[in-house]
Design a protein around this motif. Structure first.
Motif, mmCIF file in Angstrom:
data_model
loop_
_atom_site.group_PDB
_atom_site.id
_atom_site.type_symbol
_atom_site.label_atom_id
_atom_site.label_comp_id
_atom_site.label_asym_id
_atom_site.label_seq_id
_atom_site.Cartn_x
_atom_site.Cartn_y
_atom_site.Cartn_z
ATOM 1 N N ARG A 99 0.834 -1.198 0.000
ATOM 2 C CA ARG A 99 0.000 0.000 0.000
ATOM 3 C C ARG A 99 0.865 1.242 0.000
ATOM 4 O O ARG A 99 1.958 1.268 0.524
ATOM 5 N N GLY A 100 0.298 2.292 -0.562
ATOM 6 C CA GLY A 100 0.962 3.585 -0.515
ATOM 7 C C GLY A 100 0.887 4.151 0.896
ATOM 8 O O GLY A 100 0.286 3.569 1.795
ATOM 9 N N THR A 101 1.494 5.291 1.078
ATOM 10 C CA THR A 101 1.453 5.908 2.396
ATOM 11 C C THR A 101 0.056 6.436 2.677
ATOM 12 O O THR A 101 -0.658 6.878 1.784
ATOM 13 N N ARG A 102 -0.328 6.396 3.928
ATOM 14 C CA ARG A 102 -1.643 6.881 4.347
ATOM 15 C C ARG A 102 -1.471 8.173 5.119
ATOM 16 O O ARG A 102 -0.483 8.363 5.818
ATOM 17 N N THR A 103 -2.451 9.013 5.009
ATOM 18 C CA THR A 103 -2.415 10.261 5.762
ATOM 19 C C THR A 103 -2.761 9.987 7.220
ATOM 20 O O THR A 103 -3.264 8.908 7.564
ATOM 21 N N GLN A 104 -2.519 10.968 8.064
ATOM 22 C CA GLN A 104 -2.862 10.811 9.475
ATOM 23 C C GLN A 104 -4.366 10.623 9.643
ATOM 24 O O GLN A 104 -4.812 9.831 10.469
ATOM 25 N N ALA A 105 -5.159 11.304 8.859
ATOM 26 C CA ALA A 105 -6.619 11.167 8.938
ATOM 27 C C ALA A 105 -7.051 9.743 8.573
ATOM 28 O O ALA A 105 -7.953 9.184 9.212
ATOM 29 N N GLU A 106 -6.415 9.161 7.566
ATOM 30 C CA GLU A 106 -6.748 7.781 7.186
ATOM 31 C C GLU A 106 -6.353 6.803 8.287
ATOM 32 O O GLU A 106 -7.085 5.861 8.582
ATOM 33 N N ARG A 107 -5.189 7.025 8.897
ATOM 34 C CA ARG A 107 -4.772 6.160 10.003
ATOM 35 C C ARG A 107 -5.719 6.301 11.191
ATOM 36 O O ARG A 107 -6.076 5.310 11.831
ATOM 37 N N ASP A 108 -6.139 7.523 11.480
ATOM 38 C CA ASP A 108 -7.080 7.746 12.582
ATOM 39 C C ASP A 108 -8.423 7.080 12.303
ATOM 40 O O ASP A 108 -9.021 6.474 13.190
ATOM 41 N N ALA A 109 -8.891 7.186 11.063
ATOM 42 C CA ALA A 109 -10.165 6.566 10.696
ATOM 43 C C ALA A 109 -10.091 5.053 10.838
ATOM 44 O O ALA A 109 -11.041 4.415 11.310
ATOM 45 N N THR A 110 -8.965 4.473 10.475
ATOM 46 C CA THR A 110 -8.793 3.029 10.608
ATOM 47 C C THR A 110 -8.767 2.620 12.078
ATOM 48 O O THR A 110 -9.363 1.608 12.459
ATOM 49 N N THR A 111 -8.122 3.413 12.912
ATOM 50 C CA THR A 111 -8.088 3.119 14.349
ATOM 51 C C THR A 111 -9.490 3.174 14.943
ATOM 52 O O THR A 111 -9.885 2.286 15.712
ATOM 53 N N VAL A 112 -10.245 4.198 14.581
ATOM 54 C CA VAL A 112 -11.617 4.314 15.077
ATOM 55 C C VAL A 112 -12.444 3.134 14.597
ATOM 56 O O VAL A 112 -13.227 2.552 15.366
ATOM 57 N N GLU A 113 -12.272 2.738 13.362
ATOM 58 C CA GLU A 113 -13.032 1.620 12.813
ATOM 59 C C GLU A 113 -12.669 0.302 13.513
ATOM 60 O O GLU A 113 -13.539 -0.534 13.761
ATOM 61 N N MET A 114 -11.404 0.125 13.856
ATOM 62 C CA MET A 114 -11.000 -1.088 14.577
ATOM 63 C C MET A 114 -11.625 -1.127 15.970
ATOM 64 O O MET A 114 -12.080 -2.181 16.421
ATOM 65 N N MET A 115 -11.659 0.014 16.632
ATOM 66 C CA MET A 115 -12.266 0.063 17.960
ATOM 67 C C MET A 115 -13.774 -0.183 17.877
ATOM 68 O O MET A 115 -14.350 -0.884 18.714
ATOM 69 N N TYR A 116 -14.413 0.379 16.862
ATOM 70 C CA TYR A 116 -15.840 0.134 16.648
ATOM 71 C C TYR A 116 -16.084 -1.354 16.384
ATOM 72 O O TYR A 116 -17.032 -1.936 16.915
ATOM 73 N N ALA A 117 -15.242 -1.963 15.560
ATOM 74 C CA ALA A 117 -15.393 -3.382 15.247
ATOM 75 C C ALA A 117 -15.256 -4.227 16.507
ATOM 76 O O ALA A 117 -16.038 -5.161 16.723
ATOM 77 N N ALA A 118 -14.287 -3.904 17.353
ATOM 78 C CA ALA A 118 -14.099 -4.660 18.589
ATOM 79 C C ALA A 118 -15.285 -4.482 19.537
ATOM 80 O O ALA A 118 -15.755 -5.454 20.147
ATOM 81 N N ALA A 119 -15.783 -3.257 19.650
ATOM 82 C CA ALA A 119 -16.923 -3.007 20.537
ATOM 83 C C ALA A 119 -18.187 -3.696 20.014
ATOM 84 O O ALA A 119 -18.915 -4.344 20.780
ATOM 85 N N ALA A 120 -18.449 -3.576 18.727
ATOM 86 C CA ALA A 120 -19.628 -4.220 18.143
ATOM 87 C C ALA A 120 -19.524 -5.739 18.259
ATOM 88 O O ALA A 120 -20.506 -6.414 18.592
ATOM 89 N N GLY A 121 -18.329 -6.269 18.004
ATOM 90 C CA GLY A 121 -18.121 -7.707 18.136
ATOM 91 C C GLY A 121 -18.364 -8.191 19.552
ATOM 92 O O GLY A 121 -18.971 -9.246 19.770
ATOM 93 N N THR A 122 -17.932 -7.408 20.526
ATOM 94 C CA THR A 122 -18.138 -7.777 21.926
ATOM 95 C C THR A 122 -19.625 -7.783 22.279
ATOM 96 O O THR A 122 -20.109 -8.717 22.930
ATOM 97 N N VAL A 123 -20.340 -6.766 21.848
ATOM 98 C CA VAL A 123 -21.774 -6.690 22.151
ATOM 99 C C VAL A 123 -22.523 -7.853 21.496
ATOM 100 O O VAL A 123 -23.322 -8.540 22.150
ATOM 101 N N PHE A 124 -22.273 -8.085 20.210
ATOM 102 C CA PHE A 124 -22.972 -9.162 19.524
ATOM 103 C C PHE A 124 -22.590 -10.535 20.080
ATOM 104 O O PHE A 124 -23.433 -11.432 20.173
ATOM 105 N N ALA A 125 -21.330 -10.704 20.466
ATOM 106 C CA ALA A 125 -20.905 -11.974 21.064
ATOM 107 C C ALA A 125 -21.596 -12.203 22.408
ATOM 108 O O ALA A 125 -22.003 -13.326 22.725
ATOM 109 N N ALA A 126 -21.723 -11.149 23.195
ATOM 110 C CA ALA A 126 -22.406 -11.283 24.493
ATOM 111 C C ALA A 126 -23.872 -11.649 24.304
ATOM 112 O O ALA A 126 -24.413 -12.488 25.038
ATOM 113 N N ILE A 127 -24.508 -11.036 23.321
ATOM 114 C CA ILE A 127 -25.909 -11.365 23.044
ATOM 115 C C ILE A 127 -26.043 -12.813 22.577
ATOM 116 O O ILE A 127 -26.927 -13.550 23.037
ATOM 117 N N ALA A 128 -25.153 -13.233 21.683
ATOM 118 C CA ALA A 128 -25.195 -14.609 21.183
ATOM 119 C C ALA A 128 -24.948 -15.602 22.320
ATOM 120 O O ALA A 128 -25.641 -16.631 22.430
#
Length: 92
Positions: A2-31
């Motif tokens: 991949r080419g270089t990413r801007t700081q905004a792209e890196r921040d967006a990816t970090t936020v998305e990873m945290m969202y994925a972990a939180a959503a995964g935890t909630v759905f796993a607990a429900i299941a």
């Protein structure tokens, strides 16, 4: 590669990873709660209780991994599409 990413792209990816972990935890607990509910309600007795709890853990793990993978895949698809539209192609 991949080419270089801007700081905004890196921040967006970090936020998305945290969202994925939180959503995964909630759905796993429900299941987990849905699968283990017969045990908690007292409808499963004896040796079958251990099997139900084991099955609940397995379902929770699969749900967590599937949710995280799905959220991150959608994020990657959106990011790739946005890069293609903006004219910034990945260098290979």
């Amino acid at each position: 590669m991949r080419g270089t990413r801007t700081q905004a792209e890196r921040d967006a990816t970090t936020v998305e990873m945290m969202y994925a972990a939180a959503a995964g935890t909630v759905f796993a607990a429900i299941a987990f709660a849905l699968v283990v509910s017969p045990v908690l309600a007292g409808r499963v007795h004896g040796d079958a209780r251990h099997s139900w709890v084991t099955a609940a853990v397995a379902v929770a793990v699969v749900t967590f991994c599937g949710t995280v993978a799905g959220v991150l895949q959608r994020h990657e698809n959106r990011t790739s599409a946005a890069r293609d539209v903006s004219g910034r192609r990945e260098s290979r």
